[in-house]
Design a protein around this motif. Structure first.
Motif, short mmCIF file in Angstrom:
data_model
loop_
_atom_site.label_atom_id
_atom_site.label_comp_id
_atom_site.label_asym_id
_atom_site.label_seq_id
_atom_site.Cartn_x
_atom_site.Cartn_y
_atom_site.Cartn_z
N GLY A 20 0.74 -1.31 -0.04
CA GLY A 20 0.30 0.10 -0.11
C GLY A 20 0.85 1.34 -0.05
O GLY A 20 0.75 2.11 -1.11
N PRO A 21 1.69 1.31 1.10
CA PRO A 21 2.56 2.58 0.84
C PRO A 21 3.49 2.98 -0.26
O PRO A 21 3.66 3.82 -0.87
CB PRO A 21 3.40 2.53 2.10
N ASP A 45 1.58 4.07 -3.27
CA ASP A 45 1.13 5.49 -3.19
C ASP A 45 2.42 6.46 -3.66
O ASP A 45 2.28 7.49 -4.00
CB ASP A 45 1.08 5.97 -1.63
N LYS A 77 -0.79 -1.04 -9.98
CA LYS A 77 0.24 -0.39 -10.52
C LYS A 77 0.89 -1.21 -11.63
O LYS A 77 0.84 -2.66 -11.51
CB LYS A 77 1.32 -0.01 -9.45
#
Length: 280
Positions: free
Chosen positions: A108-109, A112, A138
């Protein structure tokens, strides 16, 4: 010479397109983040060299080197600080960034910030992990495990596709050849290209000698240009992955297999000339 199958698709990373009919892409940078200034300086110079050569560029640098020979080896600034550095470099230079992701909690991080999430070679068979990375939405770069045959990558691709992701890059980085040694089988590039996704050749990890110096890995960087030129000459290679340092002998990790920054312009010139002959 036909370089790709008619069904092969391109992968789009920001303004960079990778695949048939698009410029070669260089995925490159220092092995691990040493500092923001160090990474930014390298990335800026590499970007300038790529523009001059007509090669697309994606910054690569690891925020954490989870796969180290020794527990005492330098690993980098970590997830939070490392992703912040990558975000700053991305914003300052206007180039896409890529880094390894090592566990589901990081996905998740990392998504981003990163434009490409990379599945490390040793994790390429971990079903839940590959699925989690693919579901982040992505583009993903899957490094073929040193223990896998190229045709085994079909199963890894299927896991990503079943998770809803078709923006897939496949990277060849050598296969284990006895103890502390790797060998490049360039048939792998053609085999993986047949799956319909762009293929990248990792010229620096392919000359690594894993654990070859006892507590750290060794390498044979003198063979990087030879193997990279050979990979591009197959006609099935859409990009090159290189770890690059201005002074590899002083790099905190993987120095023996990293390309010296000063040697990059000539290598880019060579592979562009080769590709102009083999590409259609």
């Amino acid at each position: 010479m036909t370089t790709t199958s008619p069904s092969q698709v391109a992968v789009h990373v920001g303004q960079v397109s990778i695949g048939p009919g698009h410029p070669l892409v260089l995925i490159a940078g220092p092995d691990v983040i040493e500092s923001e200034q160090h990474l930014a300086s390298h990335a800026e110079r590499i970007a300038t060299m790529c523009r001059a050569a007509g090669v697309s560029y994606i910054v690569k640098c690891s925020y954490d080197k989870a796969n180290r020979t020794s527990a005492s080896s330098y690993r980098g600034p970590g997830v939070k600080a490392g992703l912040k550095i990558l975000a700053n470099v991305k914003r300052a230079l206007g180039v896409p960034v890529l880094s390894d992701v090592h566990c589901r909690e990081e996905v998740g991080p990392a998504a981003d910030v990163l434009d490409v999430l990379q599945v490390p070679a040793f994790l390429s068979r971990q079903t839940d992990f590959v699925t989690a990375v693919a579901k982040a939405g992505k583009p993903i770069n899957i490094k073929k495990g040193q223990f896998l045959a190229p045709w085994d990558m079909r199963h890894v691709i299927d896991k990503a596709v079943q998770a809803g992701n078709r923006s897939i890059l496949l990277t060849e980085r050598g296969v284990s050849f006895g103890y502390n040694n790797l060998v490049s089988d360039l048939r792998s590039l053609q085999i993986m290209a047949g799956f319909g996704y762009p293929v990248i050749y990792d010229g620096t990890h392919s000359v690594q000698l894993p654990g070859g110096l006892g507590t750290v890995s060794g390498g044979q960087r003198e063979f990087v240009p030879t193997l990279v030129r050979a990979a591009v000459a197959t006609g099935f290679c859409h990009g090159i992955f290189l770890e690059i340092h201005e002074d590899p002998d002083r790099a905190p990790c993987d120095g023996p297999n990293m390309l010296k920054l000063a040697d990059l312009p000539m290598l880019l010139k060579d592979i562009q000339a080769i590709r102009s002959v083999v590409a259609t």
